[in-house]
Design an enzyme around this catalytic site. Structure first.
Site, short mmCIF file in Angstrom:
data_model
loop_
_atom_site.label_atom_id
_atom_site.label_comp_id
_atom_site.label_asym_id
_atom_site.label_seq_id
_atom_site.Cartn_x
_atom_site.Cartn_y
_atom_site.Cartn_z
N ILE A 183 8.00 1.75 -0.52
CA ILE A 183 9.45 2.23 -0.47
C ILE A 183 10.15 2.07 0.98
O ILE A 183 11.17 1.73 0.91
CB ILE A 183 9.42 3.49 -0.95
CG1 ILE A 183 9.00 3.93 -2.33
CG2 ILE A 183 10.97 4.25 -0.83
CD1 ILE A 183 9.72 2.86 -3.39
N GLY B 70 -32.12 -20.39 -18.74
CA GLY B 70 -33.51 -20.28 -19.28
C GLY B 70 -34.14 -21.04 -18.39
O GLY B 70 -35.73 -20.96 -18.43
N LYS C 293 -16.17 -23.22 -15.77
CA LYS C 293 -17.32 -23.03 -16.67
C LYS C 293 -16.97 -21.67 -17.59
O LYS C 293 -16.77 -20.55 -16.85
CB LYS C 293 -18.51 -22.48 -15.84
CG LYS C 293 -19.80 -22.38 -16.71
CD LYS C 293 -21.05 -21.74 -15.96
CE LYS C 293 -22.18 -21.55 -17.10
NZ LYS C 293 -23.26 -20.64 -16.53
N TYR D 56 0.79 -1.05 0.11
CA TYR D 56 0.08 0.05 0.03
C TYR D 56 0.94 1.32 -0.17
O TYR D 56 1.63 1.50 -0.84
CB TYR D 56 -1.17 0.05 1.14
CG TYR D 56 -2.18 0.99 1.09
CD1 TYR D 56 -2.77 1.35 -0.09
CD2 TYR D 56 -2.20 1.80 2.23
CE1 TYR D 56 -3.58 2.21 -0.28
CE2 TYR D 56 -3.46 2.65 2.31
CZ TYR D 56 -4.23 2.96 1.07
OH TYR D 56 -4.97 4.06 1.19
#
Length: 653
Positions: free
Chosen positions: A333, A583, A495, A329
């Protein structure tokens, strides 16, 4: 002892680890996609654990250790390369605008934050004398004498030069597309130039880490700019970093001044914006007004790698030959020297620093929040009494056996609890999960990994949301890693969905075939979602897919079986399982699809959007079983005339 190591990531941390391992005797290769895009090139180089007011104990210890390593570490790099890192123990001044702000900084002269990290409160007169030119609204501030800075861009150049000098193999412009794994080991990395293999691998890709592993690292965009002290100003007006509220000003010895930085949760959205730069300039000018007359040199942006707790991910992974060094984050450095030390010790000497346990990736993996789930929902007792059920055999997909022929999904439910109960009621053994939605924590997908008992349910990662073959291939690789992290080491199922059409959500047959061919080559068991196209189904079988999954009607429509004739042709010609997907709206339609001879069903919307999803899940379970038994039993022929159930001929008179 490991000799051949690949570092994935060419920012400061990746390069520094490479330099240290090379010095210890390893053969090291660094793979870098774009050196300029690394977060380390976009930072300001502050070494500010005290000014940042880090409260986590382990993180504070890690940061202090790293800051203490900086003088000697940078000196060695400079001696090796003859270049300057810009390390400057200048201290950091944190001005405040209201006296009440002092309570936000708990350190005081009489009670320092640490015996080794003194801090001092300066009242209004003292701070304006100490640093002339501060804004009139500044009423005081804290002085952190042990905080420092380094020129981060210079540091990256020095690290690159050090790596070249030592003989590290540096490969820029390399895109790592996936990790090739088998039996808990990384066998190689798939890149845009082919497969690269080593004995050990280090993931140091910063904000891009979760493109290769499903770990919670996401980008936080930071915009910055640089101004220059005009030539008419004889001396540097600033000789210490100013750490203000939402703004910092970092002077460099070369007379440039860095102003930063925004923190934006906008994904990988590039470019500077007027709003971002205006916000930075307003804050900086309020803090140090004479900046308003300094010429602007340039603007830039970068992506910080953020984790949910804003702490890094360090140490071992689910594969013994893969080490993680990412998620730093705002402190990448600052933490570079200590990260280098503990990661090199871990890889080279198998020496685990006590602090590593606080930064292990497993802290984000919560145990299941529900009691262990049943693999099957109990169906009426007649299911076990009738010998007809023995007619059937298990569903076999890619060599794996399943008793249930109903697969379900996890999307569209009103709550996680409703989803959990519905999965139980469905009796399913395969649950499909949208990798992208889990990765982005889309609504309804937060905590999904912990919501189900994956020791009893087989995960079917899906590539929902992918519009191209390339996108689907990348997400499939990520889905495989997600399954591994949840304990399914041998799960290579995917899938496959390639859907560029946002209105009707119809799959792209060309893109699907292209992606399937590549994924089969990479060892995936591919379950492609397709239109009910018999020719495409046969082509997908020929390239090695584990199933075909034709739609009954448009996905989520609930229209029922609209492609019956084509599905019958697909079933008749297929030598792999046929799963009717999309469907189905009612149990009668589920039963009808199974009566056609389909091997299995995948049903999500019809369950999740029902008024009572749990009851509908049980109904779909029963309908699937009933339809399968009806298909195996063989229905009576259809006749054009009536035939009495009790014929008159042959009866007892």
């Amino acid at each position: 002892m490991t000799r051949d190591i690949v570092i994935i990531g060419g920012g400061a941390i990746g390069l520094a680890i490479a330099v240290e391992l090379k010095r210890r005797g390893a053969k090291v290769t660094v793979l870098c996609r774009d050196l300029q895009a690394a977060a380390s090139s976009a930072a300001a180089g502050m070494l500010a654990p005290d000014a940042e007011q880090i409260t986590d104990g382990a993180m504070k210890s890690l940061c202090w250790r790293s800051r203490s390593l900086y003088p000697e570490w940078t000196r060695k790099l400079e001696d090796l390369t003859g270049l300057n890192t810009g390390y400057w123990p200048c201290g950091i001044l944190a001005p405040v605008y209201e006296a009440s702000s002092r309570s936000n900084f708990p350190s005081s002269p009489s009670s320092p934050s640490s015996p080794s990290s003194p801090s001092y409160w300066l009242d209004k007169a003292a701070i304006h004398q100490y640093q002339p030119g501060l804004g009139a609204e500044v009423v005081g501030g804290w002085w952190y004498p042990e905080d420092a800075q380094v020129n981060n861009q210079a540091l990256v150049r020095v690290l690159w030069a050090a790596a070249e000098t030592l003989g590290v193999e540096l490969k820029d412009g390399i895109t790592v597309e996936g990790l090739i794994q088998q039996q808990g080991q990384v066998l190689g990395v798939q890149t845009n130039i082919g497969i690269i293999r080593a004995e050990h691998y280090v993931l140091a890709t910063g904000a891009w880490a979760n493109e290769l592993l499903p770990i919670p690292v996401s980008p936080r965009k930071g915009q910055m700019l640089r101004v220059r002290v005009p030539d008419y100003v004889p001396e540097l007006p600033l000789k210490r970093v100013l750490f203000g509220e939402n703004t910092y000003i970092v002077p460099r010895r070369d007379r440039s001044i860095i102003i930063g930085a925004t923190s934006e949760d906008v994904g990988f959205t590039p470019h500077n914006t007027p709003t971002g730069i205006q916000t930075l300039l307003q804050g900086a000018i309020r803090l140090y007004p004479q900046l308003q007359d300094y010429p602007i040199q340039d603007f830039w942006w970068g992506f910080r790698p953020a984790t949910p707790d804003e702490l890094p991910i360090l140490g071992t992974s689910h594969c013994p030959n893969l080490t993680l060094a990412t998620g730093h984050y705002r402190n990448g450095i600052l933490l570079t020297p200590v990260t280098v030390t503990i990661i090199a010790d871990l890889i080279w000497e198998q020496k685990s620093d006590p602090l590593l346990s606080h930064f292990h990736y497993s802290r984000f993996q919560k145990p299941p929040s529900t009691p262990p789930m049943l693999t099957h929902y109990p169906v009426p007792s007649t299911h076990s009494h009738y010998p007809a059920t023995n007619l059937d055999s298990p569903l076999i997909i890619a060599g794996k056996s399943f008793q249930s022929r109903l697969m379900t999904g996890t999307g569209k439910y009103r709550s996680i609890e409703e989803m959990q109960q519905s999965v139980v009621a469905s009796g399913c053994q395969i649950v499909t999960v949208a990798v992208r939605r889990v990765q982005t924590k889309a609504p309804g997908h937060e905590g999904l990994a912990e919501a189900l008992d994956w020791s009893k349910i087989w995960m079917l990662p899906n590539t929902a949301g992918c519009q191209t073959a390339e996108e689907a291939i990348r997400v499939a690789r990520l889905g495989r890693e997600m399954a591994k992290l949840l304990g399914q080491e041998d799960n290579n199922f995917v899938k496959l969905e390639v859907i560029p059409d946002p209105k009707y959500l119809l799959p792209d047959p060309i893109g699907t075939l292209q992606a399937a061919e590549q994924l089969v080559k990479e060892g995936f068991a591919v379950l492609p979602y397709i239109n009910a196209d018999p020719m495409l189904a046969k082509r997908l079988e020929d390239v090695g897919c584990a199933t075909v999954m034709p739609l009954a009607s448009p996905i989520g429509s609930g229209q029922g079986l609209k492609t019956t004739a084509n599905i019958q042709i697909i079933i008749e010609n297929a030598n792999i399982p046929v799963v009717v997907d999309a469907g189905i709206g009612a149990p009668s339609e589920a039963s009808q699809a199974m009566e056609l001879g389909a091997d299995a069903l995948l049903i999500n919307s019809a369950i999740a959007l029902a008024q009572n999803p749990v009851a509908m899940a049980q109904a779909m379970n029963l309908a699937t079983v009933a339809g399968r038994l009806a298909y195996l039993a063989g229905r009576m022929p259809i006749r054009t005339h009536a035939s009495a159930s009790s014929p008159l001929t042959g009866t007892i008179g």
